[in-house]
Design a protein around this motif. Structure first.
Motif, PDB file in Angstrom:
ATOM      1  N   SER A   1      41.736 -30.372   0.718  1.00 15.82           N
ATOM      2  CA  SER A   1      42.908 -30.298  -0.165  1.00 15.82           C
ATOM      3  C   SER A   1      44.162 -29.956   0.622  1.00 15.82           C
ATOM      4  O   SER A   1      45.265 -29.994   0.083  1.00 15.82           O
ATOM      5  CB  SER A   1      42.668 -29.261  -1.259  1.00 15.82           C
ATOM      6  OG  SER A   1      42.751 -27.957  -0.724  1.00 15.82           O
ATOM      7  N   GLY A   2      44.004 -29.603   1.877  1.00 18.92           N
ATOM      8  CA  GLY A   2      45.169 -29.282   2.723  1.00 18.92           C
ATOM      9  C   GLY A   2      45.792 -28.003   2.288  1.00 18.92           C
ATOM     10  O   GLY A   2      46.983 -27.875   2.189  1.00 18.92           O
TER      11      GLY A   2
ATOM     12  N   ALA B   1      41.331 -12.691  -1.644  1.00 19.41           N
ATOM     13  CA  ALA B   1      41.398 -12.161  -0.277  1.00 19.41           C
ATOM     14  C   ALA B   1      42.113 -13.127   0.672  1.00 19.41           C
ATOM     15  O   ALA B   1      42.680 -12.705   1.675  1.00 19.41           O
ATOM     16  CB  ALA B   1      39.985 -11.860   0.240  1.00 19.41           C
ATOM     17  N   ARG B   2      42.089 -14.417   0.345  1.00 20.22           N
ATOM     18  CA  ARG B   2      42.723 -15.427   1.194  1.00 20.22           C
ATOM     19  C   ARG B   2      44.089 -15.839   0.667  1.00 20.22           C
ATOM     20  O   ARG B   2      44.641 -16.875   1.035  1.00 20.22           O
ATOM     21  CB  ARG B   2      41.785 -16.620   1.361  1.00 20.22           C
ATOM     22  CG  ARG B   2      40.589 -16.233   2.239  1.00 20.22           C
ATOM     23  CD  ARG B   2      39.417 -17.169   2.152  1.00 20.22           C
ATOM     24  NE  ARG B   2      39.669 -18.447   2.812  1.00 20.22           N
ATOM     25  CZ  ARG B   2      38.686 -19.243   3.282  1.00 20.22           C
ATOM     26  NH1 ARG B   2      37.422 -18.858   3.194  1.00 20.22           N
ATOM     27  NH2 ARG B   2      38.979 -20.386   3.852  1.00 20.22           N
TER      28      ARG B   2
ATOM     29  N   ALA C   1      45.255 -16.043   5.148  1.00 23.44           N
ATOM     30  CA  ALA C   1      46.335 -16.471   4.261  1.00 23.44           C
ATOM     31  C   ALA C   1      46.273 -17.953   3.938  1.00 23.44           C
ATOM     32  O   ALA C   1      47.248 -18.508   3.457  1.00 23.44           O
ATOM     33  CB  ALA C   1      47.675 -16.104   4.904  1.00 23.44           C
ATOM     34  N   ASP C   2      45.119 -18.610   4.173  1.00 19.19           N
ATOM     35  CA  ASP C   2      45.120 -20.072   4.048  1.00 19.19           C
ATOM     36  C   ASP C   2      45.239 -20.572   2.611  1.00 19.19           C
ATOM     37  O   ASP C   2      45.413 -21.772   2.410  1.00 19.19           O
ATOM     38  CB  ASP C   2      43.926 -20.714   4.779  1.00 19.19           C
ATOM     39  CG  ASP C   2      42.581 -20.277   4.227  1.00 19.19           C
ATOM     40  OD1 ASP C   2      42.544 -19.334   3.403  1.00 19.19           O
ATOM     41  OD2 ASP C   2      41.558 -20.861   4.624  1.00 19.19           O
ATOM     42  N   PHE C   3      45.139 -19.677   1.621  1.00 17.72           N
ATOM     43  CA  PHE C   3      45.389 -20.081   0.229  1.00 17.72           C
ATOM     44  C   PHE C   3      46.660 -19.438  -0.351  1.00 17.72           C
ATOM     45  O   PHE C   3      46.864 -19.444  -1.559  1.00 17.72           O
ATOM     46  CB  PHE C   3      44.167 -19.787  -0.645  1.00 17.72           C
ATOM     47  CG  PHE C   3      43.063 -20.808  -0.489  1.00 17.72           C
ATOM     48  CD1 PHE C   3      43.002 -21.916  -1.326  1.00 17.72           C
ATOM     49  CD2 PHE C   3      42.119 -20.680   0.517  1.00 17.72           C
ATOM     50  CE1 PHE C   3      42.003 -22.868  -1.175  1.00 17.72           C
ATOM     51  CE2 PHE C   3      41.117 -21.631   0.678  1.00 17.72           C
ATOM     52  CZ  PHE C   3      41.062 -22.733  -0.171  1.00 17.72           C
ATOM     53  N   GLN C   4      47.497 -18.904   0.559  1.00 19.75           N
ATOM     54  CA  GLN C   4      48.768 -18.294   0.117  1.00 19.75           C
ATOM     55  C   GLN C   4      49.597 -19.321  -0.660  1.00 19.75           C
ATOM     56  O   GLN C   4      49.741 -20.462  -0.219  1.00 19.75           O
ATOM     57  CB  GLN C   4      49.550 -17.836   1.361  1.00 19.75           C
ATOM     58  CG  GLN C   4      50.736 -16.929   1.056  1.00 19.75           C
ATOM     59  CD  GLN C   4      50.281 -15.501   0.780  1.00 19.75           C
ATOM     60  OE1 GLN C   4      49.521 -14.934   1.559  1.00 19.75           O
ATOM     61  NE2 GLN C   4      50.750 -14.924  -0.323  1.00 19.75           N
TER      62      GLN C   4
END
Lengths: 226, 226
Positions: B225-226, B56-57, B14-17
């Motif tokens: 980009s955090g 997917a992320r 989920a790091d790009f949620q």
């Protein structure tokens, strides 16, 4: 009656039995550098449909194909090529063994005179000089032993250009299609074609799948080439 | 331990949620006439792999794609384009809504000054004049609100060209790949990339599937980009 219908079914199925057909298909790619190239909108679908139909009717088929995103038809001898020069060489190798030659590929008329060895960096303007490629259809027409059919894809004056090409290149048949619309021709499963022959006759087939048109074209070829 | 492994698994997933990612992919086609065009060997695979990995992320992905023969990835907003000019317009429409922009498309640097209305007939020689297309990457770099990553596909002097492009076009990251081989790059499911960032660092990823490399690239983007 039933018997003649059955006979016709099997007759049709095998009407190219023992014949060797050489078919070209697809576009060619003319490299400007290792990354960029000039090509055209041919998808290869018409040529692949002809190859598939000819195999189904008993022919031994050699398919010389430029780069396309189609599955190779079952049962053909397959010769993949990239450039017009490669297609020329391959057709010259194969032409004398063929009884029927159908040149469906959209071969580049021009190729860059120089292909850069490395990817070109941006400049302010760019001028590329092209030279004519060798004319495969005309070359086969000159030294012809086989029945020779060509294609003409045009956006205007279809019959005029097609009949002129038929005569200049010593073809037995030319199959002309209008590529200015979006409902037929390039990038489509459908096409509509006009067939012109040396006796001055014309046959027109309205919009249909390329696979059905392939059978219609082969039937016209069978009528003339025996 | 198991707990942190499970935590990391879900963290990674989920790091790009909540992030909006704009990705460009594929080549462009620059028409010379209704039939012929200039293009390049980009297959679109790297950009499509990035779009798939980002979905997917957890990211909201807008994919602007030139003409390719790939299936549209599941779950993306899809914007098909043909020419460099169309890609420019679409990216300008979408750029201000993105948190991360990854420009993976191989946009034509040059387009013919004149596109003939009808298919050109053969002449003895042909000279085509090209003008530069508008530089989408540089334009986005000028007015940048998002994290901006570009690609450099080269056949020589990979790091030099890549670092120069990173600085000139005001990018946050450049992903460089060597397209001179046949084992990676164009027309391949595989690639090998070097990633350069503004702090002078470099990270190298050796030959792997484009889908795995897409995840590695996204992980590098997430770090910065955090």
């Amino acid at each position: 009656d039933i018997l003649s219908a059955v006979e016709n079914f099997f007759k049709k199925k095998a009407d190219f039995q023992g014949k060797r057909i050489l078919i070209t298909a697809g576009p060619t790619r003319e490299a400007i550098d290792p990354v960029r190239y000039l090509t055209n909108r041919s998808s290869g679908r018409m040529g692949y449909a002809l190859a598939d139909a000819a195999v189904a009717r008993g022919a031994d088929v050699a398919l010389v194909s430029g780069p396309v995103s189609l599955e190779k038809p079952e049962g053909v001898e397959f010769y993949p090529v990239q450039s017009a020069a490669e297609m020329y060489d391959r057709v010259m190798d194969l032409k004398d063994k063929a009884d029927v030659i159908i040149m469906c590929a959209a071969v580049a008329d021009y190729t860059p005179i120089v292909c850069a060895e490395h990817k070109m960096k941006k400049q302010d303007a760019l001028v590329i000089e092209f030279e004519k490629t060798r004319d495969i259809l005309a070359e086969v027409g000159k030294t012809k032993h086989a029945f020779l059919a060509g294609f003409a894809a045009e956006t205007q004056n279809l019959e005029g250009y097609a009949r002129d090409k038929l005569s200049r290149k010593n073809l037995d048949m030319i199959i002309a299609n209008d590529v200015s619309g979006t409902e037929t021709g390039f990038d489509s499963e459908y096409n509509a074609v006009s067939i012109y022959t040396r006796d001055g006759k014309a046959v027109h087939f309205t919009r249909d799948t390329k696979r059905n048109l392939a059978d219609s074209i082969l039937t016209e070829i069978a009528k003339i080439s025996g």
